[in-house]
Design a protein around this motif. Structure first.
Motif, PDB file in Angstrom:
ATOM      1  N   SER A 234       0.838  -1.198   0.000  1.00 40.08           N
ATOM      2  CA  SER A 234       0.000   0.000   0.000  1.00 40.08           C
ATOM      3  C   SER A 234       0.874   1.250   0.000  1.00 40.08           C
ATOM      4  N   CYS A 235       0.335   2.335  -0.532  1.00 41.34           N
ATOM      5  CA  CYS A 235       1.143   3.555  -0.669  1.00 41.34           C
ATOM      6  C   CYS A 235       1.257   4.335   0.629  1.00 41.34           C
ATOM      7  N   GLY A 236       0.270   4.206   1.535  1.00 41.23           N
ATOM      8  CA  GLY A 236       0.286   4.911   2.806  1.00 41.23           C
ATOM      9  C   GLY A 236      -0.069   6.380   2.710  1.00 41.23           C
ATOM     10  N   LYS A 237      -0.411   6.861   1.520  1.00 34.60           N
ATOM     11  CA  LYS A 237      -0.657   8.287   1.332  1.00 34.60           C
ATOM     12  C   LYS A 237      -2.062   8.620   0.839  1.00 34.60           C
ATOM     13  N   CYS A 238      -2.718   7.699   0.153  1.00 24.97           N
ATOM     14  CA  CYS A 238      -4.038   7.985  -0.425  1.00 24.97           C
ATOM     15  C   CYS A 238      -5.093   8.054   0.679  1.00 24.97           C
ATOM     16  N   SER A 239      -6.301   8.460   0.325  1.00 23.69           N
ATOM     17  CA  SER A 239      -7.364   8.615   1.324  1.00 23.69           C
ATOM     18  C   SER A 239      -7.719   7.293   1.986  1.00 23.69           C
ATOM     19  N   SER A 240      -7.696   6.199   1.225  1.00 25.88           N
ATOM     20  CA  SER A 240      -8.004   4.886   1.813  1.00 25.88           C
ATOM     21  C   SER A 240      -6.979   4.515   2.873  1.00 25.88           C
ATOM     22  N   CYS A 241      -5.706   4.678   2.548  1.00 22.65           N
ATOM     23  CA  CYS A 241      -4.635   4.374   3.504  1.00 22.65           C
ATOM     24  C   CYS A 241      -4.735   5.271   4.735  1.00 22.65           C
ATOM     25  N   ARG A 242      -4.985   6.547   4.523  1.00 23.89           N
ATOM     26  CA  ARG A 242      -5.065   7.485   5.651  1.00 23.89           C
ATOM     27  C   ARG A 242      -6.251   7.178   6.558  1.00 23.89           C
ATOM     28  N   ASN A 243      -7.285   6.527   5.996  1.00 21.51           N
ATOM     29  CA  ASN A 243      -8.468   6.188   6.783  1.00 21.51           C
ATOM     30  C   ASN A 243      -8.427   4.765   7.326  1.00 21.51           C
ATOM     31  N   GLY A 244      -7.248   4.152   7.306  1.00 21.86           N
ATOM     32  CA  GLY A 244      -7.097   2.817   7.876  1.00 21.86           C
ATOM     33  C   GLY A 244      -7.632   1.697   7.008  1.00 21.86           C
ATOM     34  N   GLN A 245      -7.776   1.943   5.702  1.00 24.01           N
ATOM     35  CA  GLN A 245      -8.295   0.932   4.777  1.00 24.01           C
ATOM     36  C   GLN A 245      -7.276   0.662   3.676  1.00 24.01           C
ATOM     37  N   SER A 246      -6.070   0.351   4.105  1.00 24.29           N
ATOM     38  CA  SER A 246      -4.965   0.202   3.154  1.00 24.29           C
ATOM     39  C   SER A 246      -5.145  -0.985   2.213  1.00 24.29           C
ATOM     40  N   HIS A 247      -6.024  -1.929   2.570  1.00 25.15           N
ATOM     41  CA  HIS A 247      -6.243  -3.080   1.684  1.00 25.15           C
ATOM     42  C   HIS A 247      -6.960  -2.681   0.390  1.00 25.15           C
ATOM     43  N   VAL A 248      -7.596  -1.499   0.393  1.00 31.24           N
ATOM     44  CA  VAL A 248      -8.202  -0.974  -0.835  1.00 31.24           C
ATOM     45  C   VAL A 248      -7.499   0.328  -1.221  1.00 31.24           C
ATOM     46  N   CYS A 249      -6.207   0.345  -1.005  1.00 28.22           N
ATOM     47  CA  CYS A 249      -5.347   1.471  -1.392  1.00 28.22           C
ATOM     48  C   CYS A 249      -5.599   1.819  -2.858  1.00 28.22           C
ATOM     49  N   GLU A 250      -5.645   3.103  -3.142  1.00 29.28           N
ATOM     50  CA  GLU A 250      -5.884   3.552  -4.509  1.00 29.28           C
ATOM     51  C   GLU A 250      -4.721   3.211  -5.437  1.00 29.28           C
ATOM     52  N   ASN A 251      -3.579   2.903  -4.844  1.00 30.31           N
ATOM     53  CA  ASN A 251      -2.383   2.556  -5.634  1.00 30.31           C
ATOM     54  C   ASN A 251      -1.870   1.166  -5.261  1.00 30.31           C
ATOM     55  N   LEU A 252      -2.774   0.277  -4.871  1.00 25.84           N
ATOM     56  CA  LEU A 252      -2.397  -1.038  -4.338  1.00 25.84           C
ATOM     57  C   LEU A 252      -1.558  -1.833  -5.342  1.00 25.84           C
ATOM     58  N   ARG A 253      -0.479  -2.409  -4.837  1.00 27.55           N
ATOM     59  CA  ARG A 253       0.376  -3.297  -5.614  1.00 27.55           C
ATOM     60  C   ARG A 253       0.600  -4.570  -4.808  1.00 27.55           C
ATOM     61  N   LEU A 254       1.080  -5.622  -5.474  1.00 31.31           N
ATOM     62  CA  LEU A 254       1.304  -6.898  -4.798  1.00 31.31           C
ATOM     63  C   LEU A 254       2.673  -7.466  -5.121  1.00 31.31           C
ATOM     64  N   ILE A 255       3.291  -8.055  -4.095  1.00 30.87           N
ATOM     65  CA  ILE A 255       4.485  -8.859  -4.311  1.00 30.87           C
ATOM     66  C   ILE A 255       4.096 -10.029  -5.219  1.00 30.87           C
ATOM     67  N   GLY A 256       4.910 -10.330  -6.211  1.00 24.35           N
ATOM     68  CA  GLY A 256       4.611 -11.422  -7.133  1.00 24.35           C
ATOM     69  C   GLY A 256       3.813 -10.992  -8.340  1.00 24.35           C
ATOM     70  N   ILE A 257       3.371  -9.728  -8.346  1.00 24.02           N
ATOM     71  CA  ILE A 257       2.665  -9.175  -9.499  1.00 24.02           C
ATOM     72  C   ILE A 257       3.374  -7.908  -9.979  1.00 24.02           C
ATOM     73  N   ASP A 258       3.641  -7.018  -9.026  1.00 22.77           N
ATOM     74  CA  ASP A 258       4.287  -5.750  -9.364  1.00 22.77           C
ATOM     75  C   ASP A 258       5.779  -5.742  -9.057  1.00 22.77           C
ATOM     76  N   CYS A 259       6.244  -6.761  -8.371  1.00 19.00           N
ATOM     77  CA  CYS A 259       7.673  -6.976  -8.146  1.00 19.00           C
ATOM     78  C   CYS A 259       7.862  -8.477  -7.967  1.00 19.00           C
ATOM     79  N   ASP A 260       9.109  -8.929  -7.962  1.00 20.58           N
ATOM     80  CA  ASP A 260       9.371 -10.370  -7.868  1.00 20.58           C
ATOM     81  C   ASP A 260       8.770 -10.956  -6.593  1.00 20.58           C
ATOM     82  N   GLY A 261       8.260 -12.186  -6.734  1.00 23.98           N
ATOM     83  CA  GLY A 261       7.538 -12.815  -5.638  1.00 23.98           C
ATOM     84  C   GLY A 261       8.187 -14.060  -5.075  1.00 23.98           C
ATOM     85  N   GLY A 262       7.335 -14.916  -4.505  1.00 32.21           N
ATOM     86  CA  GLY A 262       7.784 -16.016  -3.664  1.00 32.21           C
ATOM     87  C   GLY A 262       8.102 -17.323  -4.345  1.00 32.21           C
TER      88      GLY A 262
END
Length: 335
Positions: free
Chosen positions: A85-113
């Motif tokens: 999560s980006c930690g900066k968008c409104s979702s992150c600031r409101n404690g809803q980082s799982h629906v971050c407006e810029n959400l990325r995932l390990i294994g999709i947006d960077c190398d994974g497991g």
């Protein structure tokens, strides 16, 4: 180190690569098990909008701490919450980082497991409950999706439920419901091999190719309909059924991702005053609850149908893109 790399549409390969170098704020995990997810199949098909080749796949994985974590000792069994999560968008600031407006995932947006070693942010590392196997540790992520679906749907113990789709997520939702006190859970699926697995796990089953889904569900619920309906299939053919089998003022939970817009009988939804909830991934609490649930319920282990060495990279994807009895296919990196 051994890795499984997405190299382009319909192409995954076993490769030897260098161990990632650590940077500040990141830890190194020695991978043990990594599962193939529906998102990985989407990447494999070339349809994922963000995943770019070459990419080490895998966001469902477990292992042991190798180095770099300030509080978790080396050798400790762990899994990883792959959400970035980006930690900066409104979702992150409101404690809803799982629906971050810029959400990325390990294994999709960077190398994974799907590698012997994987670099992850230290805050994403989750210690496994004592005694939980590393194979089940790699199942925490999909179970967290199921926990989130059940909790987000406001499921009430004692109610009955219908789950469309007998893939990993469908089975996880069904087992979470049972763990949380579901009165009766029916799995709707067309694959006979997976229906046999559903029966093995203790579920009622319906095959829509051979049976009238609405009639069967009404018979199982005394003519009332299902309290909760979970769509874990993500196929347009399911949608006419979900509003039909739900009881008056029942709840439909959309778990699967639809790749294209699909029709829903909104008039039937109106007449029944149905609720329709949508879920995306999971919260950190869902992730922790999933790990605890896996420790308590041994039935989840039956979802893991195949564990392959990393060298059999292509075979794992073949199992899930052809008609087989495969449900959860994992790679093992130990040894």
């Amino acid at each position: 180190m051994k890795t499984i790399v997405y190299e382009g549409p319909q192409t995954v390969s076993f490769k030897e690569m260098e161990i990632p170098e650590l940077t500040e704020g990141w830890a190194l995990i020695k991978s043990s098990h990594a599962g193939i997810c529906g998102s990985d199949l989407n990447i494999f098909s070339g349809a994922h909008p963000r995943a770019q080749a070459p990419l080490v796949l895998g966001h469902e994985f477990s292992g042991t701490m190798a180095k770099g974590h300030p509080t978790i000792e080396e050798g400790t069994p762990v899994t990883v919450n792959p959400l970035l999560s980006c930690g900066k968008c409104s979702s992150c600031r409101n404690g809803q980082s799982h629906v971050c407006e810029n959400l990325r995932l390990i294994g999709i947006d960077c190398d994974g497991g799907m590698a012997e070693f994987v670099k992850v942010p230290i805050e994403n590392v989750v210690k496994l409950p004592e005694g939980l196997s590393l194979a089940l540790g790699a199942l925490v992520e999909p179970v967290a999706v199921a926990v989130h679906a059940v909790r987000q749907g406001n499921y009430i113990p004692g109610d009955n439920a219908v789950v469309f789709g007998a893939g990993t997520i469908g089975f996880c939702v069904g087992l979470v419901l049972k763990s949380y006190g579901a009165k009766n859970v029916t799995i709707v699926e067309t694959n006979e091999l997976r229906l046999e697995k559903a029966k093995e796990l203790g579920f009622s089953t319906v095959n829509p190719l051979q049976q009238d889904v609405k009639k069967e569900i009404l018979e199982k619920t005394g003519g009332v309909g299902a309290d909760f309906v979970f769509d874990c299939a993500g196929h347009p053919s399911v949608l006419p059924h979900v509003t039909g089998v739900a009881k008056v003022r029942g709840t439909i939970v959309m778990v699967a991702a639809y790749k294209k817009p699909a029709e829903v009988d909104l008039l039937q939804g109106m007449f029944k005053e149905l609720s329709m909830n949508f879920i995306r991934v999971y919260t950190q609490k869902d992730f922790v609850l999933a790990a605890e649930l896996l420790q308590e319920n041994s039935m989840f282990e039956k979802i893991i149908t195949h564990v392959l060495p990393a060298e059999e990279a292509k075979q794992g994807f073949d199992l899930l893109t052809q008609k087989t009895d495969a449900v959860k296919v994992m790679y093992e990196f130990n040894g």
